[in-house]
Design a protein around this motif. Structure first.
Motif, PDB file in Angstrom:
ATOM      1  N   PHE A 100     173.515 103.753 142.390  1.00  0.00           N
ATOM      2  CA  PHE A 100     173.182 102.788 141.342  1.00  0.00           C
ATOM      3  C   PHE A 100     173.654 103.242 139.967  1.00  0.00           C
ATOM      4  N   TRP A 101     173.776 104.574 139.781  1.00  0.00           N
ATOM      5  CA  TRP A 101     174.319 105.061 138.511  1.00  0.00           C
ATOM      6  C   TRP A 101     175.797 104.697 138.393  1.00  0.00           C
ATOM      7  N   ASP A 102     176.510 104.805 139.508  1.00  0.00           N
ATOM      8  CA  ASP A 102     177.936 104.489 139.500  1.00  0.00           C
ATOM      9  C   ASP A 102     178.175 102.979 139.502  1.00  0.00           C
ATOM     10  N   LYS A 103     177.347 102.244 140.250  1.00  0.00           N
ATOM     11  CA  LYS A 103     177.502 100.788 140.343  1.00  0.00           C
ATOM     12  C   LYS A 103     176.113 100.168 140.318  1.00  0.00           C
ATOM     13  N   PRO A 104     175.670  99.674 139.169  1.00  0.00           N
ATOM     14  CA  PRO A 104     174.321  99.101 139.077  1.00  0.00           C
ATOM     15  C   PRO A 104     174.147  97.905 140.004  1.00  0.00           C
ATOM     16  N   TYR A 105     172.899  97.700 140.417  1.00  0.00           N
ATOM     17  CA  TYR A 105     172.561  96.587 141.315  1.00  0.00           C
ATOM     18  C   TYR A 105     172.444  95.313 140.486  1.00  0.00           C
ATOM     19  N   THR A 106     173.384  94.406 140.670  1.00  0.00           N
ATOM     20  CA  THR A 106     173.423  93.171 139.885  1.00  0.00           C
ATOM     21  C   THR A 106     173.208  91.929 140.728  1.00  0.00           C
ATOM     22  N   THR A 107     172.939  92.095 142.021  1.00  0.00           N
ATOM     23  CA  THR A 107     172.718  90.939 142.886  1.00  0.00           C
ATOM     24  C   THR A 107     171.422  90.239 142.501  1.00  0.00           C
ATOM     25  N   ARG A 108     171.419  88.927 142.640  1.00  0.00           N
ATOM     26  CA  ARG A 108     170.230  88.154 142.303  1.00  0.00           C
ATOM     27  C   ARG A 108     169.067  88.565 143.203  1.00  0.00           C
ATOM     28  N   LEU A 109     167.920  88.814 142.595  1.00  0.00           N
ATOM     29  CA  LEU A 109     166.747  89.261 143.345  1.00  0.00           C
ATOM     30  C   LEU A 109     166.132  88.102 144.126  1.00  0.00           C
ATOM     31  N   THR A 110     165.488  88.451 145.217  1.00  0.00           N
ATOM     32  CA  THR A 110     164.842  87.467 146.091  1.00  0.00           C
ATOM     33  C   THR A 110     163.335  87.544 145.909  1.00  0.00           C
ATOM     34  N   ARG A 111     162.727  86.391 145.764  1.00  0.00           N
ATOM     35  CA  ARG A 111     161.271  86.329 145.687  1.00  0.00           C
ATOM     36  C   ARG A 111     160.723  86.123 147.099  1.00  0.00           C
ATOM     37  N   TRP A 112     160.198  87.177 147.683  1.00  0.00           N
ATOM     38  CA  TRP A 112     159.756  87.131 149.072  1.00  0.00           C
ATOM     39  C   TRP A 112     158.394  86.473 149.229  1.00  0.00           C
ATOM     40  N   GLY A 113     157.535  86.546 148.229  1.00  0.00           N
ATOM     41  CA  GLY A 113     156.228  85.905 148.339  1.00  0.00           C
ATOM     42  C   GLY A 113     155.373  86.538 149.417  1.00  0.00           C
ATOM     43  N   THR A 114     154.773  85.692 150.239  1.00  0.00           N
ATOM     44  CA  THR A 114     153.860  86.195 151.278  1.00  0.00           C
ATOM     45  C   THR A 114     154.588  86.907 152.418  1.00  0.00           C
ATOM     46  N   GLU A 115     155.928  86.832 152.467  1.00  0.00           N
ATOM     47  CA  GLU A 115     156.659  87.531 153.525  1.00  0.00           C
ATOM     48  C   GLU A 115     156.503  89.044 153.408  1.00  0.00           C
ATOM     49  N   LEU A 116     156.219  89.548 152.208  1.00  0.00           N
ATOM     50  CA  LEU A 116     155.993  90.980 152.056  1.00  0.00           C
ATOM     51  C   LEU A 116     154.772  91.435 152.843  1.00  0.00           C
ATOM     52  N   HIS A 117     153.769  90.577 152.971  1.00  0.00           N
ATOM     53  CA  HIS A 117     152.565  90.891 153.736  1.00  0.00           C
ATOM     54  C   HIS A 117     152.601  90.264 155.123  1.00  0.00           C
ATOM     55  N   ASP A 118     153.743  89.769 155.517  1.00  0.00           N
ATOM     56  CA  ASP A 118     153.866  89.132 156.826  1.00  0.00           C
ATOM     57  C   ASP A 118     154.991  89.780 157.625  1.00  0.00           C
ATOM     58  N   ARG A 119     156.223  89.468 157.290  1.00  0.00           N
ATOM     59  CA  ARG A 119     157.354  89.994 158.051  1.00  0.00           C
ATOM     60  C   ARG A 119     157.604  91.473 157.787  1.00  0.00           C
ATOM     61  N   PHE A 120     157.497  91.891 156.522  1.00  0.00           N
ATOM     62  CA  PHE A 120     157.878  93.257 156.179  1.00  0.00           C
ATOM     63  C   PHE A 120     156.732  94.248 156.319  1.00  0.00           C
ATOM     64  N   LEU A 121     155.729  93.915 157.104  1.00  0.00           N
ATOM     65  CA  LEU A 121     154.738  94.891 157.541  1.00  0.00           C
ATOM     66  C   LEU A 121     154.954  95.282 158.999  1.00  0.00           C
ATOM     67  N   LEU A 122     156.014  94.735 159.604  1.00  0.00           N
ATOM     68  CA  LEU A 122     156.341  95.025 161.000  1.00  0.00           C
ATOM     69  C   LEU A 122     157.510  96.001 161.062  1.00  0.00           C
ATOM     70  N   GLY A 123     157.399  96.991 161.942  1.00  0.00           N
ATOM     71  CA  GLY A 123     158.424  98.015 162.022  1.00  0.00           C
ATOM     72  C   GLY A 123     159.797  97.488 162.377  1.00  0.00           C
ATOM     73  N   SER A 124     159.880  96.460 163.214  1.00  0.00           N
ATOM     74  CA  SER A 124     161.186  95.944 163.630  1.00  0.00           C
ATOM     75  C   SER A 124     161.969  95.383 162.457  1.00  0.00           C
ATOM     76  N   PHE A 125     161.314  94.609 161.610  1.00  0.00           N
ATOM     77  CA  PHE A 125     162.010  93.999 160.483  1.00  0.00           C
ATOM     78  C   PHE A 125     162.238  95.004 159.351  1.00  0.00           C
ATOM     79  N   ILE A 126     161.345  95.971 159.201  1.00  0.00           N
ATOM     80  CA  ILE A 126     161.599  97.035 158.236  1.00  0.00           C
ATOM     81  C   ILE A 126     162.812  97.852 158.664  1.00  0.00           C
ATOM     82  N   LYS A 127     162.954  98.095 159.968  1.00  0.00           N
ATOM     83  CA  LYS A 127     164.115  98.835 160.476  1.00  0.00           C
ATOM     84  C   LYS A 127     165.397  98.053 160.235  1.00  0.00           C
TER      85      LYS A 127
END
Length: 251
Positions: free
Chosen positions: A16-43
């Motif tokens: 990130f020092w060499d190339k800053p992250y400039t991609t538009r951010l995603t608003r995940w909402g309730t998916e953070l407490h739904d999909r991204f609490l499962l190991g398969s999707f985190i992997k």
């Protein structure tokens, strides 16, 4: 494990020092407490990070982090029946901090640890024929992108404690998993999971190492005990806010 974590952080800072992250951010909402609490999707998400680092010139191997995922999402058990493999693993579950309460020693704030979450992964499933149920309730299985592979989470009340949210909701454990054949209306097989000692005993000591903890966890999992007789199973009801999770407290 600690060294490879530090190496990953150094590589991300350098990238990130060499190339800053400039991609538009995603608003995940309730998916953070739904999909991204499962190991398969985190992997899956973590593999994208590793691929991005490799493209930037930082040589990483996703297998280096296999112990981290095995430690954070330990295997509960697996069962095979009629060419279908069902794997149950622990998933993440945020615990709420309760309000302040008086105690003989002063003021305390309890943590509501009565709710747990498991990840159920099924491989070889025929979506038009087979349904996976937990205590008779259909799981809202979601495809992972791999043929005949589906994943869902089950959230449940594991035990009761004096200070907890929704104290009138009963305990859902033990959990009985069934692979139901809707054509014949019967369970083809399944398993049962206990959150505590199956015999009702209480462990008097903490496990001395990871091997003893794994043996206790495996002792609470039985590859038998699926529902006998005919089963009439309806369609899985998907939550509007948490479509990847079956919350047994709402059934």
């Amino acid at each position: 494990m600690s060294l490879v974590q530090q190496l990953l952080l150094r590589a991300l800072v350098a990238k990130f020092w060499d190339k800053p992250y400039t991609t538009r951010l995603t608003r995940w909402g309730t998916e953070l407490h739904d999909r991204f609490l499962l190991g398969s999707f985190i992997k899956m998400d973590f593999d994208d990070v590793i691929d991005d680092l490799n493209e930037a010139g930082y040589a990483f191997d996703a297998d280096w982090f296999a112990p981290h995922f095995e430690f954070r999402f330990p295997m509960v058990g697996a069962v095979h029946t009629a060419g279908i493999e069902m794997t149950v693993r622990s998933a993440l579950e945020p615990w709420h901090v309760m309000g302040e309460e008086g105690s003989p020693g002063g003021t305390v704030r309890y943590v509501d640890s009565t709710v747990e979450r498991l990840e159920v992964k099924v491989l070889g499933l025929n979506g038009n024929r087979h349904v996976v149920t937990v205590n008779g309730v259909p799981l809202p299985l979601q495809p992972t992108g791999r043929a005949s592979e589906h994943v869902a989470a089950v959230r449940f009340r594991a035990w009761s404690q004096p200070s907890a949210l929704h104290p009138t909701i009963g305990v859902d454990a033990p959990l009985t998993f069934d692979i139901v054949d809707t054509w014949s209306g019967r369970s083809m097989g399944g398993c049962r999971y206990h959150v505590a000692h199956p015999g009702g005993r209480n462990y008097s000591t903490f496990p001395v190492n990871a091997y003893e903890a794994e043996s206790r966890r495996r002792a609470r999992f039985f590859m038998t005990g699926h529902t006998p007789g005919r089963m009439l199973v309806g369609e899985a009801v998907r939550s509007l806010e948490f479509p990847f999770t079956l919350d047994l407290r709402r059934r």
